[in-house]
Write a protein that holds these residues in place. Sequence first.
Motif, PDB file in Angstrom:
ATOM      1  N   ARG A 249       0.950  -1.303   0.138  1.00 34.08           N
ATOM      2  CA  ARG A 249      -0.032   0.187  -0.131  1.00 34.08           C
ATOM      3  C   ARG A 249       0.598   1.092  -0.124  1.00 34.08           C
ATOM      4  NH1 ARG A 249      -2.129  -4.250   2.361  1.00 34.08           N
ATOM      5  NH2 ARG A 249      -4.155  -4.558   2.250  1.00 34.08           N
ATOM      6  N   ALA A 250       2.237   1.263  -0.255  1.00 30.44           N
ATOM      7  CA  ALA A 250       3.010   2.251  -0.072  1.00 30.44           C
ATOM      8  C   ALA A 250       2.953   3.107  -1.443  1.00 30.44           C
ATOM      9  CB  ALA A 250       4.432   1.596  -0.015  1.00 30.44           C
ATOM     10  N   TYR A 251       3.532   4.254  -1.396  1.00 32.12           N
ATOM     11  CA  TYR A 251       3.722   5.151  -2.654  1.00 32.12           C
ATOM     12  C   TYR A 251       4.875   5.956  -2.461  1.00 32.12           C
ATOM     13  CZ  TYR A 251       2.820   8.444  -6.283  1.00 32.12           C
ATOM     14  OH  TYR A 251       3.260   9.056  -7.201  1.00 32.12           O
ATOM     15  N   GLY A 252       5.070   6.910  -1.593  1.00 36.10           N
ATOM     16  CA  GLY A 252       5.975   7.808  -2.002  1.00 36.10           C
ATOM     17  C   GLY A 252       7.117   7.965  -1.048  1.00 36.10           C
ATOM     18  N   VAL A 253       7.231   7.294   0.276  1.00 38.08           N
ATOM     19  CA  VAL A 253       8.513   7.422   1.184  1.00 38.08           C
ATOM     20  C   VAL A 253       8.405   5.930   2.073  1.00 38.08           C
ATOM     21  CG1 VAL A 253       7.270   8.606   2.867  1.00 38.08           C
ATOM     22  CG2 VAL A 253       9.631   8.778   2.674  1.00 38.08           C
ATOM     23  N   SER A 254       9.427   5.753   2.393  1.00 37.04           N
ATOM     24  CA  SER A 254       9.630   4.470   3.461  1.00 37.04           C
ATOM     25  C   SER A 254      10.976   4.647   4.442  1.00 37.04           C
ATOM     26  CB  SER A 254       9.935   3.160   2.562  1.00 37.04           C
ATOM     27  OG  SER A 254      10.371   2.127   3.598  1.00 37.04           O
ATOM     28  N   HIS A 255      10.838   4.517   5.516  1.00 39.02           N
ATOM     29  CA  HIS A 255      11.873   4.782   6.576  1.00 39.02           C
ATOM     30  C   HIS A 255      12.785   3.556   6.500  1.00 39.02           C
ATOM     31  CE1 HIS A 255       9.534   7.962   8.905  1.00 39.02           C
ATOM     32  NE2 HIS A 255      10.042   8.611   7.896  1.00 39.02           N
ATOM     33  N   VAL A 256      14.102   3.592   6.398  1.00 38.46           N
ATOM     34  CA  VAL A 256      14.754   2.681   6.314  1.00 38.46           C
ATOM     35  C   VAL A 256      15.865   2.730   7.954  1.00 38.46           C
ATOM     36  CG1 VAL A 256      17.197   1.720   5.549  1.00 38.46           C
ATOM     37  CG2 VAL A 256      15.490   2.506   3.880  1.00 38.46           C
ATOM     38  N   LYS A 257      15.729   1.668   8.446  1.00 33.52           N
ATOM     39  CA  LYS A 257      16.595   1.777   9.633  1.00 33.52           C
ATOM     40  C   LYS A 257      17.106   0.347   9.949  1.00 33.52           C
ATOM     41  CE  LYS A 257      13.342   3.411  12.014  1.00 33.52           C
ATOM     42  NZ  LYS A 257      12.383   3.883  12.857  1.00 33.52           N
ATOM     43  N   GLY A 258      18.260   0.038  10.676  1.00 33.02           N
ATOM     44  CA  GLY A 258      18.945  -1.133  11.099  1.00 33.02           C
ATOM     45  C   GLY A 258      18.624  -1.751  12.162  1.00 33.02           C
ATOM     46  N   SER A 259      18.176  -0.785  13.118  1.00 34.59           N
ATOM     47  CA  SER A 259      17.915  -1.262  14.413  1.00 34.59           C
ATOM     48  C   SER A 259      17.146  -0.196  15.038  1.00 34.59           C
ATOM     49  CB  SER A 259      19.324  -1.620  15.120  1.00 34.59           C
ATOM     50  OG  SER A 259      20.083  -0.573  15.311  1.00 34.59           O
ATOM     51  N   GLU A 260      16.714  -0.630  16.507  1.00 29.20           N
ATOM     52  CA  GLU A 260      16.042   0.229  17.229  1.00 29.20           C
ATOM     53  C   GLU A 260      16.383  -0.310  18.677  1.00 29.20           C
ATOM     54  OE1 GLU A 260      12.448   2.372  17.042  1.00 29.20           O
ATOM     55  OE2 GLU A 260      12.006   1.335  15.231  1.00 29.20           O
ATOM     56  N   SER A 261      16.291   0.534  19.724  1.00 28.38           N
ATOM     57  CA  SER A 261      16.456   0.397  21.330  1.00 28.38           C
ATOM     58  C   SER A 261      15.346   0.166  21.562  1.00 28.38           C
ATOM     59  CB  SER A 261      17.756   1.043  21.728  1.00 28.38           C
ATOM     60  OG  SER A 261      18.649   0.913  21.268  1.00 28.38           O
ATOM     61  N   ASP A 271      16.374  -7.329   9.728  1.00 28.78           N
ATOM     62  CA  ASP A 271      16.969  -8.175   8.755  1.00 28.78           C
ATOM     63  C   ASP A 271      17.058  -7.335   7.458  1.00 28.78           C
ATOM     64  OD1 ASP A 271      17.955  -9.801   6.682  1.00 28.78           O
ATOM     65  OD2 ASP A 271      16.846 -11.551   7.788  1.00 28.78           O
ATOM     66  N   LEU A 272      17.993  -6.378   7.264  1.00 28.32           N
ATOM     67  CA  LEU A 272      18.000  -5.442   6.249  1.00 28.32           C
ATOM     68  C   LEU A 272      17.690  -6.333   4.615  1.00 28.32           C
ATOM     69  CD1 LEU A 272      20.225  -2.858   6.951  1.00 28.32           C
ATOM     70  CD2 LEU A 272      17.879  -2.712   6.835  1.00 28.32           C
ATOM     71  N   ALA A 273      18.557  -7.453   4.414  1.00 28.32           N
ATOM     72  CA  ALA A 273      18.407  -8.128   3.424  1.00 28.32           C
ATOM     73  C   ALA A 273      16.919  -8.469   3.051  1.00 28.32           C
ATOM     74  CB  ALA A 273      19.449  -9.312   3.306  1.00 28.32           C
ATOM     75  N   TYR A 274      16.365  -9.095   4.235  1.00 26.01           N
ATOM     76  CA  TYR A 274      14.801  -9.527   4.159  1.00 26.01           C
ATOM     77  C   TYR A 274      14.019  -8.350   3.948  1.00 26.01           C
ATOM     78  CZ  TYR A 274      11.016 -12.448   5.121  1.00 26.01           C
ATOM     79  OH  TYR A 274       9.796 -13.381   4.707  1.00 26.01           O
TER      80      TYR A 274
END
Length: 314
Positions: A249-261, A271-274
């Motif tokens: 359902r996406a269109y214009g923007v996505s947030h990329v992050k590798g981890s959160e605390s 799992d960035l590759a996934y």
Amino acid sequence: MQTRREFLAQSAALGAGTFLFPALSRSSASQPNVSFPDNPRDSIAVASYPFRNFISPGDYAAAALKSTPKIEITEFAAHIGERFHINKIEPWSAHFRSLEPKYLADFGSAIERANASVVNIAVDGEHSFYAMDPAERERAVAVNKQWVDAAATLGSPSIRTHIASADNKPPDLARSADTLKRIAEYAATRSVVVHLENDDGVTEDPFFIAKVIDKVNSPWLRGLPDFGNSLMHLPPEGAYSGLEEMFSRAYGVSHVKGSESTEKGAVVSVDLAYAFGILKRSGYRGYLSMEYDDVGDPYRGTEQLIEKTLQYLA
């Protein structure tokens, strides 16, 4: 450090299934018509939220960094360009000092001088879309219209809005959809897409967002898939299934992050590759906003996210 949602109330004054249409259709004036770049590096933006300790107003900054020299959000595009050689930004609403025409005009001029652009405004707000009180829902509509107008002024193709809680009650699908439909209808008149992000674990569960988007059924209301947020609230299989729902359902923007605390200090890794595999399978063509959201240096964290994004998009 305060969370984004804990800061929500303090910043409120600044704002005073299957998809039923093709995600990439741009053939009609009734559809969003953004020309997304083909070059992977040109699709990358940097969010201002990770740099909240270094941008004024900074009342939410970590106590140890209260005295750190800060820049204004109007300087962020030039700063990001110099530091990361990226010319696209995603400013957070809490970093705006005003929505007055002169302030926005000056902001726009600064962006132009930096040869940059805004790809999305991440809007937080305290007024609930699903409150029982109709007046509260009207306030939510009014505030979001102001941010839609701000996005149009700054040349941003979209905003990300927030489904605020109503008295800590679970979200109501019908009222949320009714309110967001009105906002999306107004946004369409300004050619601005409204995005919903899988963020809050209760009000912004990815599966609930999918239901809202499907019920509204407007090309101007879309999902903003965040790689990591749902891992804070769901087991991995549920979180990645939710990410698939968001990307469909996406269109214009996505947030990329590798981890959160987590609030307890536990690190949740993505799992960035996934995650990028989900992105590619969905046919997503929009922008990728780097939103480092972990302990440590956001500058180094953002550099690493840019490197990994280019690696997985190659």
